[in-house]
Write an enzyme that holds these catalytic residues in place. Structure first.
Site, short mmCIF file in Angstrom:
data_model
loop_
_atom_site.label_atom_id
_atom_site.label_comp_id
_atom_site.label_asym_id
_atom_site.label_seq_id
_atom_site.Cartn_x
_atom_site.Cartn_y
_atom_site.Cartn_z
N SER A 1 36.29 50.21 32.53
CA SER A 1 35.66 51.12 31.56
C SER A 1 34.44 51.78 32.17
O SER A 1 34.09 52.91 31.83
CB SER A 1 35.25 50.35 30.31
OG SER A 1 36.40 49.75 29.76
N ARG A 2 33.78 51.09 33.10
CA ARG A 2 32.55 51.64 33.69
C ARG A 2 32.84 52.75 34.72
O ARG A 2 31.90 53.46 35.11
CB ARG A 2 31.71 50.53 34.31
CG ARG A 2 31.13 49.60 33.24
CD ARG A 2 30.10 48.63 33.77
NE ARG A 2 29.39 47.97 32.70
CZ ARG A 2 29.66 46.75 32.22
NH1 ARG A 2 30.67 46.06 32.71
NH2 ARG A 2 28.95 46.24 31.23
N GLY B 1 42.03 39.87 32.43
CA GLY B 1 42.32 40.50 33.72
C GLY B 1 41.66 39.74 34.87
O GLY B 1 40.55 39.23 34.74
N LYS B 2 42.37 39.70 36.01
CA LYS B 2 41.81 39.05 37.20
C LYS B 2 40.70 39.88 37.82
O LYS B 2 40.02 39.43 38.73
CB LYS B 2 42.90 38.86 38.26
CG LYS B 2 43.79 37.68 38.02
CD LYS B 2 44.55 37.42 39.32
CE LYS B 2 45.65 36.42 39.13
NZ LYS B 2 46.42 36.24 40.37
N MET C 1 36.59 44.78 25.02
CA MET C 1 35.43 45.48 24.45
C MET C 1 35.77 46.95 24.22
O MET C 1 34.88 47.79 24.08
CB MET C 1 34.22 45.34 25.40
CG MET C 1 33.80 43.88 25.54
SD MET C 1 32.07 43.66 26.03
CE MET C 1 32.05 44.51 27.59
N GLY C 2 37.07 47.28 24.19
CA GLY C 2 37.48 48.65 23.90
C GLY C 2 37.38 49.55 25.12
O GLY C 2 37.29 49.07 26.25
N HIS D 1 42.04 51.03 29.08
CA HIS D 1 42.72 51.72 30.17
C HIS D 1 43.99 50.94 30.49
O HIS D 1 44.29 49.92 29.84
CB HIS D 1 41.81 51.87 31.39
CG HIS D 1 41.14 50.59 31.80
ND1 HIS D 1 41.85 49.51 32.29
CD2 HIS D 1 39.84 50.19 31.76
CE1 HIS D 1 41.01 48.53 32.57
NE2 HIS D 1 39.78 48.91 32.24
N HIS E 1 44.04 47.12 30.57
CA HIS E 1 44.15 46.42 29.27
C HIS E 1 45.58 46.51 28.74
O HIS E 1 46.13 45.54 28.23
CB HIS E 1 43.24 47.09 28.23
CG HIS E 1 41.78 47.02 28.53
ND1 HIS E 1 41.05 48.13 28.90
CD2 HIS E 1 40.90 45.99 28.51
CE1 HIS E 1 39.78 47.78 29.08
NE2 HIS E 1 39.66 46.50 28.85
O1 PAF Z 1 36.23 41.22 29.71
C1 PAF Z 1 35.78 41.67 28.65
O2 PAF Z 1 36.11 42.78 28.20
C2 PAF Z 1 34.76 40.85 27.86
O3 PAF Z 1 33.93 40.13 28.71
C3 PAF Z 1 35.42 39.91 26.83
C4 PAF Z 1 36.29 38.86 27.50
C5 PAF Z 1 36.27 40.73 25.85
C6 PAF Z 1 34.34 39.18 26.02
O4 PAF Z 1 33.50 40.06 25.37
#
Ligand code: PAF
Length: 274
Positions: free
Chosen positions: A182-183, A143-144, A26-27, A30, A33
């Protein structure tokens, strides 16, 4: 790196690109990702990432509107990580009409995260299946840190016979142990200093189990109390079986502890395999 938003352009571009490894996001990227992007290279000839903030997986009072959108910085990081194609659909590319056909995961969607975020996993499973249909990857990486999400998506892929290998990437942590998310950007400086306590409590619980303590209820409660004392509001800290996220039933099972707790208005999740 090519950036594509239309599904038909993506499909024609991805023809004859060999084995495709896909990392949906979802952008607001970090290092967690980016480490998935690097691993993806080992699983495919072409690496495709996606950025799409999926309205369907947010509850009505959740942070969809304020979710950080940092597209240009994300593109720079993805290029540097060697991603070949970024699929960045707009909402009307991916949901040109209201999405009425939904993927409804079984009972697991109502436990743990699902209890506190009703409908969340339906939204995740629906968008991921749709992204899979757009990209048609042979491997996909998650990611786990979102342990339950990984399990829901693994089970969906198996049950719907999708020809995709689902790969889980290890959680990446800051030096003080806080899982990257991200949060984390929502945390004030004092909350950021407090935030690694969640990781430390998971470590404490893990060490107690490793030392032979099997009183999981007491261990969970003790972690909740330690967080309470420092102003956290905990949704759950739960020791579960790795295989199906059900409560443990024998001594032989591989276990994981999963946690979600709020610090101020920020909800953090984390987990640790035991
Ligand atoms: O983990 C995430 O960032 C989201 O839940 C995903 C898997 C991209 C689905 O929107």
């Amino acid at each position: 790196m090519q950036i594509i938003s239309a599904i038909d352009t993506l499909r024609s571009t991805l023809k004859n690109r060999g084995r495709i490894a896909f990392v949906p996001t979802m952008g607001n990227l970090h290092e967690g990702h980016i480490s998935l992007m690097r691993q993806a290279r080992e699983h495919g000839d072409s690496v495709v990432a996606s950025i799409f903030v999926n309205r369907l997986q947010f509850g009505p009072s959740e942070d969809f509107d304020k979710y950080p959108r940092t597209f240009q910085a994300d593109c720079d990081q993805l290029s540097a990580a060697g991603v070949d194609i970024l699929f960045a659909p707009t909402e009307s590319d991916l949901y040109p009409e209201p999405q009425q056909y939904l993927v409804d995961p079984p009972e697991i969607q109502n436990w743990l995260e699902g209890e506190f975020r009703p409908g969340h996993f339906r939204g995740v499973a629906t968008v991921v299946l749709k992204l899979f249909n757009c990209v048609q990857p042979q491997a996909a990486l998650f990611g786990k840190k979102d342990y339950q999400q990984l399990m829901v998506l693994r089970n969906m892929t198996r049950q719907l016979a999708l020809p995709i290998d689902i790969i889980g990437g290890e959680t990446v942590r800051a030096e003080d142990g806080l899982a990257l998310s991200s949060r984390n950007g929502y945390l004030s400086p004092s909350e950021r200093a407090e935030a690694p306590r969640l990781y430390r409590e998971l470590c404490r619980l893990r060490d107690a189990v490793a030392a032979g303590d099997r009183d999981f209820r007491k261990l969970e409660q003790s972690a909740v109390s330690a967080l309470d004392t420092h102003g956290w509001k905990t949704d759950y800290i739960a020791v579960r079986r790795q295989s199906d996220l059900m409560p443990p039933s024998s001594n032989q099972e591989a276990l994981v502890v999963l946690a979600a707790s709020r610090l101020g208005s920020t909800r953090l999740i984390d987990n640790m395999e035991l």
